[in-house]
Design a protein around this motif. Structure first.
Motif, PDB file in Angstrom:
ATOM      1  N   UNK A 138      29.736  36.079  32.514  1.00 15.61           N
ATOM      2  CA  UNK A 138      28.521  35.712  31.784  1.00 15.61           C
ATOM      3  C   UNK A 138      28.535  36.209  30.344  1.00 15.61           C
ATOM      4  N   UNK A 139      29.252  37.291  30.076  1.00 16.36           N
ATOM      5  CA  UNK A 139      29.299  37.859  28.723  1.00 16.36           C
ATOM      6  C   UNK A 139      30.446  37.330  27.864  1.00 16.36           C
ATOM      7  N   UNK A 177      30.631  45.112  44.870  1.00 16.13           N
ATOM      8  CA  UNK A 177      30.319  45.397  43.470  1.00 16.13           C
ATOM      9  C   UNK A 177      31.404  44.852  42.534  1.00 16.13           C
ATOM     10  N   UNK A 178      32.644  44.831  42.979  1.00 12.04           N
ATOM     11  CA  UNK A 178      33.741  44.293  42.158  1.00 12.04           C
ATOM     12  C   UNK A 178      33.442  42.841  41.771  1.00 12.04           C
ATOM     13  N   UNK A 179      32.931  42.058  42.718  1.00 15.53           N
ATOM     14  CA  UNK A 179      32.603  40.665  42.427  1.00 15.53           C
ATOM     15  C   UNK A 179      31.440  40.576  41.435  1.00 15.53           C
ATOM     16  N   UNK A 180      30.444  41.420  41.606  1.00 15.11           N
ATOM     17  CA  UNK A 180      29.314  41.433  40.668  1.00 15.11           C
ATOM     18  C   UNK A 180      29.794  41.772  39.258  1.00 15.11           C
ATOM     19  N   UNK A 181      30.742  42.688  39.142  1.00 12.03           N
ATOM     20  CA  UNK A 181      31.313  43.033  37.828  1.00 12.03           C
ATOM     21  C   UNK A 181      32.053  41.850  37.230  1.00 12.03           C
ATOM     22  N   UNK A 182      32.795  41.121  38.068  1.00  6.79           N
ATOM     23  CA  UNK A 182      33.508  39.935  37.584  1.00  6.79           C
ATOM     24  C   UNK A 182      32.526  38.915  37.028  1.00  6.79           C
ATOM     25  N   UNK A 217      39.922  41.061  37.019  1.00 10.44           N
ATOM     26  CA  UNK A 217      41.021  41.319  36.082  1.00 10.44           C
ATOM     27  C   UNK A 217      41.333  40.097  35.221  1.00 10.44           C
ATOM     28  N   UNK A 218      41.292  38.910  35.811  1.00 11.60           N
ATOM     29  CA  UNK A 218      41.572  37.692  35.046  1.00 11.60           C
ATOM     30  C   UNK A 218      40.511  37.476  33.972  1.00 11.60           C
ATOM     31  N   UNK A 219      39.258  37.655  34.329  1.00  9.33           N
ATOM     32  CA  UNK A 219      38.179  37.434  33.359  1.00  9.33           C
ATOM     33  C   UNK A 219      38.232  38.493  32.268  1.00  9.33           C
ATOM     34  N   UNK A 220      38.578  39.727  32.621  1.00 10.56           N
ATOM     35  CA  UNK A 220      38.739  40.766  31.604  1.00 10.56           C
ATOM     36  C   UNK A 220      39.903  40.419  30.676  1.00 10.56           C
ATOM     37  N   UNK A 221      40.957  39.818  31.222  1.00 16.54           N
ATOM     38  CA  UNK A 221      42.096  39.406  30.403  1.00 16.54           C
ATOM     39  C   UNK A 221      41.737  38.297  29.429  1.00 16.54           C
ATOM     40  N   UNK A 266      28.877  30.402  34.931  1.00 27.08           N
ATOM     41  CA  UNK A 266      29.486  29.650  33.829  1.00 27.08           C
ATOM     42  C   UNK A 266      28.398  28.988  32.996  1.00 27.08           C
ATOM     43  N   UNK A 267      28.759  28.590  31.786  1.00 24.66           N
ATOM     44  CA  UNK A 267      27.818  27.918  30.893  1.00 24.66           C
ATOM     45  C   UNK A 267      27.523  26.491  31.344  1.00 24.66           C
ATOM     46  N   UNK A 268      28.489  25.849  32.001  1.00 25.48           N
ATOM     47  CA  UNK A 268      28.351  24.450  32.390  1.00 25.48           C
ATOM     48  C   UNK A 268      29.016  24.247  33.749  1.00 25.48           C
TER      49      UNK A 268
END
Length: 154
Positions: free
Chosen positions: A89-90, A79-84, A35-39, A114-116
């Motif tokens: 990544x996107x 699966x929830x973690x994989x979605x996060x 939810x945080x990453x979607x936000x 993460x990128x870095x």
């Protein structure tokens, strides 16, 4: 009790992991991370910093939640973690994992998404073969490519 804290108080959003016992990822934290990453996707943030409270970044999944849970219930929780991680990544903004202390299993997978990765010398970075298989076989190659060759301590 929240296990993550998201602060979007400027151009850099900060997502903090805050779970006693090494910021282990329990079922509730998986949902909070997603939810945080979607936000963040819809926020004005121009970068994301992920960090762990306390001495460890993240010691991986909290398997104390798992005993006795049937596979048909456990699999969607995983699966929830994989979605996060897929959302992370996107993200169209730079993402940085600030790693201190232990970073293992799912915590290392979070950092790799993460990128870095900025890592202190304070703890191990470990990933298990089962975690690599959890997502897809590219995870193993990506871990090697992203972390570089091991260097001998001087």
């Amino acid at each position: 009790m929240p296990f993550t804290h998201l602060d979007i108080g400027g151009p850099v959003a900060t997502l903090s992991l805050d779970h006693a016992c090494g910021n282990r990822i329990n079922f509730d934290m998986r949902v909070e991370l997603r939810e945080a990453i979607q936000g963040i996707e819809t926020s004005p943030a121009r970068a994301l910093l992920i960090r762990g409270e306390g001495g460890d970044f993240c010691l991986g999944g909290d398997v104390r939640d798992w005993p006795g849970i049937p596979t048909e219930i456990l699999r969607p929780q995983i699966q929830v973690f994989a979605e996060a991680l897929d959302h992370l990544e996107r993200l169209p903004i730079p993402t940085i994992a600030a790693v201190q202390g232990g970073c293992m299993g799912g915590g290392f997978e979070l950092a790799l998404s993460c990128d870095l990765i900025l890592a202190a010398r304070s703890g191990p970075l470990l990933i298990s073969r089962s975690v690599c298989r959890h997502r897809d076989s590219a995870g193993r190659h990506d871990a090697n490519r992203r972390t570089g060759r091991p260097r001998q301590s001087r």
